[in-house]
Design an enzyme around this catalytic site. Structure first.
Site, mmCIF file in Angstrom:
data_model
loop_
_atom_site.group_PDB
_atom_site.id
_atom_site.type_symbol
_atom_site.label_atom_id
_atom_site.label_comp_id
_atom_site.label_asym_id
_atom_site.label_seq_id
_atom_site.Cartn_x
_atom_site.Cartn_y
_atom_site.Cartn_z
ATOM 1 N N ASN A 6 0.871 -1.162 0.000
ATOM 2 C CA ASN A 6 0.000 0.000 0.000
ATOM 3 C C ASN A 6 0.916 1.223 0.000
ATOM 4 O OD1 ASN A 6 -1.800 2.034 0.505
ATOM 5 N ND2 ASN A 6 -2.426 1.318 2.533
ATOM 6 N N LYS A 8 0.172 4.279 -0.329
ATOM 7 C CA LYS A 8 -0.462 5.446 0.315
ATOM 8 C C LYS A 8 -0.219 6.724 -0.505
ATOM 9 C CE LYS A 8 -0.270 3.063 4.678
ATOM 10 N NZ LYS A 8 -0.218 3.131 6.133
ATOM 11 N N HIS A 88 -9.692 0.763 4.671
ATOM 12 C CA HIS A 88 -8.408 0.986 5.344
ATOM 13 C C HIS A 88 -8.616 1.949 6.523
ATOM 14 C CE1 HIS A 88 -4.337 2.325 6.170
ATOM 15 N NE2 HIS A 88 -3.969 1.172 5.640
ATOM 16 N N GLU A 90 -6.954 4.346 7.654
ATOM 17 C CA GLU A 90 -6.742 5.774 7.408
ATOM 18 C C GLU A 90 -7.975 6.403 6.773
ATOM 19 O OE1 GLU A 90 -2.961 5.275 5.486
ATOM 20 O OE2 GLU A 90 -2.078 4.814 7.430
ATOM 21 N N GLU A 157 -5.537 -5.311 10.281
ATOM 22 C CA GLU A 157 -4.506 -4.303 10.541
ATOM 23 C C GLU A 157 -4.863 -3.531 11.806
ATOM 24 O OE1 GLU A 157 -2.373 -3.091 6.650
ATOM 25 O OE2 GLU A 157 -4.173 -1.887 6.807
ATOM 26 N N GLY A 163 2.165 2.035 10.824
ATOM 27 C CA GLY A 163 3.122 3.132 10.724
ATOM 28 C C GLY A 163 3.815 3.481 12.034
ATOM 29 N N SER A 193 3.061 -2.322 10.390
ATOM 30 C CA SER A 193 4.500 -2.381 10.697
ATOM 31 C C SER A 193 5.155 -3.697 10.321
ATOM 32 C CB SER A 193 4.755 -2.041 12.174
ATOM 33 O OG SER A 193 4.421 -0.692 12.408
HETATM 34 P P1 PGA Z 1 2.579 0.163 7.685
HETATM 35 O O1 PGA Z 1 1.161 0.357 6.985
HETATM 36 O O2 PGA Z 1 3.212 -1.058 7.086
HETATM 37 O O3 PGA Z 1 3.334 1.428 7.376
HETATM 38 O O4 PGA Z 1 2.330 0.001 9.147
HETATM 39 C C1 PGA Z 1 0.351 -0.745 6.704
HETATM 40 C C2 PGA Z 1 -0.956 -0.304 6.087
HETATM 41 O O5 PGA Z 1 -1.445 0.768 6.449
HETATM 42 O O6 PGA Z 1 -1.517 -1.002 5.217
#
Ligand code: PGA
Length: 235
Positions: A6, A8, A88, A90, A157, A163, A193
């Site tokens: 992803n 982003k 997701h 976010e 997740e 993140g 992560s």
């Molecule tokens: P990350 O994000 O690996 O930076 O923790 C994962 C995601 O949001 O899909």
């Protein structure tokens, strides 16, 4: 197994093209046969004639129309995109998408036969409130979602792991994935992560069918390495 990136709000169109070219070169030279997905930023979408499955991070559940700032089906069709990320954290927490709106989006793209990577996961306060509260929260994220849809992939997740460099223990991942597999037989990814140094052990866990990777995937070499781990584990 499934290894998904992803990207982003990162990598321009030019950078994404280079990224996908490097990835493709690697996948073919190493004979990787796993399912590799990349979700670029919307303005970096393009027609990619690749082994890598390129999907959209988001789209509005409409063909076209007056929805300022959004893209619709026409924009995905232009590039032959048939894969989308929905739910997701976010989008849920920063962009304020409700479960109702998410379910509507899910059903729209399901009717069109899209492969849907559907994300669920709890914020820290729900986890700290105990497993009943946590599961109740996650269960609500399945409302309006067809868990039997044949092109569904679920990604667990935990919001507090995204993140942050924090990950649940392997025991925690095992426990929650066992619960989530009871709700749906769809492939179940872990995300939050995932890095080169933990990807292999996470993917080796029972009921983990792959990983959804954010920040660590921005480094194409790291992402390629994760594809190798998946190939080695092949289960
Ligand atoms: P990350 O994000 O690996 O930076 O923790 C994962 C995601 O949001 O899909």
């Amino acid at each position: 197994m499934i290894v998904a990136a992803n990207l982003k709000t990162n990598l321009t169109r030019k950078q994404t093209n280079i990224y996908i070219k490097e990835l493709e070169k690697f996948l073919s030279s190493e004979n990787i046969t796993q399912d590799i997905f990349v979700f670029p930023a919307t303005s970096s979408l393009d027609t990619f004639d690749t082994q890598t499955i390129v999907g959209a991070q988001n789209a509005y559940p409409v063909q076209n129309g007056a929805f300022t700032g959004e893209i619709g089906l026409d924009h995905l069709d232009e590039f032959g995109i048939k894969t989308i990320l929905i739910g997701h954290s976010e989008r849920r927490h920063i962009l304020g998408e409700s479960q109702e709106a998410i379910a509507e989006k899910f059903n729209y793209f399901k009717e069109l036969g899209f492969t849907i990577v559907y994300c669920v996961g709890e914020p820290l306060e729900k986890r700290e409130a105990g497993s009943n509260v946590m599961m109740e929260y996650i269960n609500a994220q399945y409302e309006g979602i067809d868990t039997k849809y044949e092109k569904l992939i679920i990604a667990y997740e935990p919001v507090w792991a995204i993140g942050t460099g924090l990950t649940p223990t392997n025991e925690d991942i095992l426990a929650i994935h066992r619960e989530l597999k009871k709700k749906s037989q769809a492939p179940l990814l872990y995300g939050g992560s995932v890095k080169v140094n933990n990807a292999k052990e996470i993917m080796a866990l029972q009921n983990v069918d792959g990983v959804l990777v954010g920040s660590a995937a921005l480094n194409v070499e790291d992402f390629c390495q994760m594809a190798v781990f998946a190939e080695d584990l092949e289960k």
